[in-house]
Design an enzyme around this catalytic site. Structure first.
Site, PDB file in Angstrom:
ATOM      1  N   ASP A  14       0.831  -1.029  -0.073  1.00 54.97           N
ATOM      2  CA  ASP A  14      -0.165  -0.001   0.141  1.00 54.97           C
ATOM      3  C   ASP A  14       0.871   1.214  -0.158  1.00 54.97           C
ATOM      4  OD1 ASP A  14      -2.404   1.420  -0.313  1.00 54.97           O
ATOM      5  OD2 ASP A  14      -2.939   1.190   2.255  1.00 54.97           O
ATOM      6  N   ARG A  18       0.062   7.650  -2.952  1.00 52.37           N
ATOM      7  CA  ARG A  18       0.714   8.795  -1.836  1.00 52.37           C
ATOM      8  C   ARG A  18       2.101   8.940  -2.192  1.00 52.37           C
ATOM      9  NH1 ARG A  18      -1.180   5.803   3.280  1.00 52.37           N
ATOM     10  NH2 ARG A  18      -1.893   4.355   1.798  1.00 52.37           N
ATOM     11  N   HIS A  31       2.557   2.991  -8.963  1.00 47.20           N
ATOM     12  CA  HIS A  31       2.329   1.933  -9.301  1.00 47.20           C
ATOM     13  C   HIS A  31       3.611   1.136  -9.985  1.00 47.20           C
ATOM     14  CE1 HIS A  31      -1.402   2.036  -7.698  1.00 47.20           C
ATOM     15  NE2 HIS A  31      -2.076   2.811  -8.530  1.00 47.20           N
ATOM     16  N   TRP A  63     -11.755  -2.575  -8.332  1.00 46.42           N
ATOM     17  CA  TRP A  63     -12.439  -2.133  -9.408  1.00 46.42           C
ATOM     18  C   TRP A  63     -13.123  -0.911  -9.251  1.00 46.42           C
ATOM     19  CZ3 TRP A  63     -11.349  -4.939 -13.875  1.00 46.42           C
ATOM     20  CH2 TRP A  63     -11.110  -6.563 -13.645  1.00 46.42           C
ATOM     21  N   LEU A 125      10.974 -21.054  -4.239  1.00 46.79           N
ATOM     22  CA  LEU A 125       9.930 -19.790  -3.372  1.00 46.79           C
ATOM     23  C   LEU A 125       8.686 -19.874  -4.325  1.00 46.79           C
ATOM     24  CD1 LEU A 125       9.343 -17.388  -1.688  1.00 46.79           C
ATOM     25  CD2 LEU A 125      10.139 -15.886  -3.691  1.00 46.79           C
ATOM     26  N   ARG A 182       1.885  -4.669   6.345  1.00 47.64           N
ATOM     27  CA  ARG A 182       0.991  -3.730   5.424  1.00 47.64           C
ATOM     28  C   ARG A 182       2.011  -2.490   5.430  1.00 47.64           C
ATOM     29  NH1 ARG A 182      -5.252  -2.417   4.316  1.00 47.64           N
ATOM     30  NH2 ARG A 182      -4.901  -0.464   2.815  1.00 47.64           N
ATOM     31  N   GLU A 201       1.171 -13.202  12.728  1.00 49.32           N
ATOM     32  CA  GLU A 201       1.964 -11.749  13.467  1.00 49.32           C
ATOM     33  C   GLU A 201       1.880 -10.579  12.332  1.00 49.32           C
ATOM     34  OE1 GLU A 201       3.387 -11.499  16.414  1.00 49.32           O
ATOM     35  OE2 GLU A 201       2.535 -13.452  16.756  1.00 49.32           O
TER      36      GLU A 201
HETATM   37  C1  IPE Z   1      -5.620  -2.997  -0.354  1.00 46.30           C
HETATM   38  O1  IPE Z   1      -5.249  -1.413  -0.442  1.00 46.30           O
HETATM   39  C2  IPE Z   1      -5.358  -3.500  -1.717  1.00 46.30           C
HETATM   40  C3  IPE Z   1      -4.109  -3.673  -2.207  1.00 46.30           C
HETATM   41  C4  IPE Z   1      -2.947  -3.512  -1.733  1.00 46.30           C
HETATM   42  C5  IPE Z   1      -4.186  -4.439  -3.414  1.00 46.30           C
HETATM   43  P1  IPE Z   1      -6.428  -0.312  -0.757  1.00 46.30           P
HETATM   44  O2  IPE Z   1      -5.445   1.064  -0.595  1.00 46.30           O
HETATM   45  O3  IPE Z   1      -7.016  -0.583  -1.927  1.00 46.30           O
HETATM   46  O4  IPE Z   1      -7.106  -0.450   0.539  1.00 46.30           O
HETATM   47  P2  IPE Z   1      -7.944   0.748   1.676  1.00 46.30           P
HETATM   48  O5  IPE Z   1      -8.793   1.248   0.582  1.00 46.30           O
HETATM   49  O6  IPE Z   1      -6.807   1.776   2.000  1.00 46.30           O
HETATM   50  O7  IPE Z   1      -8.531   0.022   2.706  1.00 46.30           O
HETATM   51  C1  IPE Z   2      -1.268   0.014  -3.422  1.00 49.14           C
HETATM   52  O1  IPE Z   2      -1.167   1.609  -3.634  1.00 49.14           O
HETATM   53  C2  IPE Z   2      -1.600  -0.311  -4.931  1.00 49.14           C
HETATM   54  C3  IPE Z   2      -3.106  -0.820  -4.903  1.00 49.14           C
HETATM   55  C4  IPE Z   2      -3.915  -1.004  -4.142  1.00 49.14           C
HETATM   56  C5  IPE Z   2      -3.487  -1.586  -6.387  1.00 49.14           C
HETATM   57  P1  IPE Z   2      -2.675   2.564  -3.378  1.00 49.14           P
HETATM   58  O2  IPE Z   2      -2.982   2.805  -5.045  1.00 49.14           O
HETATM   59  O3  IPE Z   2      -3.364   2.047  -2.643  1.00 49.14           O
HETATM   60  O4  IPE Z   2      -1.708   3.818  -2.896  1.00 49.14           O
HETATM   61  P2  IPE Z   2      -2.581   4.945  -1.805  1.00 49.14           P
HETATM   62  O5  IPE Z   2      -3.079   4.207  -0.690  1.00 49.14           O
HETATM   63  O6  IPE Z   2      -3.472   5.602  -2.714  1.00 49.14           O
HETATM   64  O7  IPE Z   2      -1.540   5.910  -1.446  1.00 49.14           O
HETATM   65 MG    MG Z   3      -4.212   2.275  -0.629  1.00 48.54          MG
END
Ligand code: IPE
Ligand code: IPE
Ligand code: MG
Length: 234
Positions: A14, A18, A31, A63, A125, A182, A201
């Protein structure tokens, strides 16, 4: 005492958006940079002796993002796994996908199958990619499967065990995660491996995913080694 190494590490990648915003870039550039972290973590996982690495790449809820971003993510995902396949084969990495497949185009579906087949011999792996995955959806499908078996008379409802449920999930032959990471400081699971995470954990570093490289992975391994897992007993 020997250092504890998690057999199965699962990561909610995640913070790409940002990261991009902080750099004055478009979200998709975050990405793209995130793919570099994927490569780094595969390498670090192998080096640390981790046997299963699960990466949450796209949730069933994702989606709902703007179409432009969804398309960019689909393209990036397909391109990256295809480009990386020869290297993965060379490194003994087996790739598995968990999640729905019915919402992808025929082309994407075939590509996923091809990648699974061409890496099937990998024994160093197992890389599990959660793509159009959500845990509640997975559990619901497991419930349907078991209900069908009961309806056919193959199974008595009273005989259903936890093992039957585990075996009906996408992760049937994959051990439960020992360690869930995370990135980006968010402290939630966002529909990821809810059943499998029962005694995992957890670790929530502030680092945004594009900055989570080998050094960060190694640091996470240190954090895990210090954890005391009790499983409800003394
Ligand atoms: C969770 O991240 C899904 C993935 C990392 C693929 P999100 O960014 O979609 O989750 P929320 O919306 O912050 O909970
Ligand atoms: C994780 O990064 C990638 C996916 C969910 C596909 P985000 O796109 O959720 O990035 P933030 O959370 O908006 O920073
Ligand atoms: Mg996110």
């Amino acid at each position: 005492m020997e250092k504890k190494i998690p057999t199965h590490v699962a990561i909610i990648m995640d913070g790409n958006g940002r990261w991009a915003t902080q750099q004055g870039k478009e979200r998709y550039e975050g990405h793209i940079e995130g793919v570099v972290s994927v490569r780094a973590c595969i390498k670090a996982a192998r080096r640390n002796g981790v046997r299963y690495l699960t990466l949450y790449a796209f949730s069933t809820e994702n989606w709902g993002r703007p179409q432009e971003e969804v398309e960019a993510l689909m393209q990036l995902f397909c391109r990256s796994v295809t480009n990386e396949t020869p290297e993965l084969v060379k490194e003994g990495v087996r790739v598995r996908f968990i999640g729905r497949r019915d919402r992808f185009s025929e082309e994407v579906r075939e590509r996923l199958l091809h990648i699974e087949q061409s890496t099937a011999e990998g024994d160093k792996l197992t890389l599990v990619l959660a793509f159009d995955y959500s845990s509640r959806d997975e559990i619901m499908r497991a419930a349907r499967q078991l209900a069908e078996r009961v309806a056919k008379g193959e199974l008595q409802s009273g005989d259903i065990t936890e093992q039957h449920i585990s075996e009906s999930l996408y992760t049937a032959d994959i051990p439960d995660p020992d360690f869930i990471i995370r990135t980006s400081g968010e402290c939630r699971l966002s529909n990821f491996l809810l059943w499998q995470a029962s005694y995992a954990e957890m670790y929530f570093p502030q680092t945004l995913w594009p900055d989570f490289r080998e050094e960060e992975f190694d640091k996470a391994m240190e954090v895990y080694a210090e954890r005391d897992r009790r499983y409800g007993v003394l």
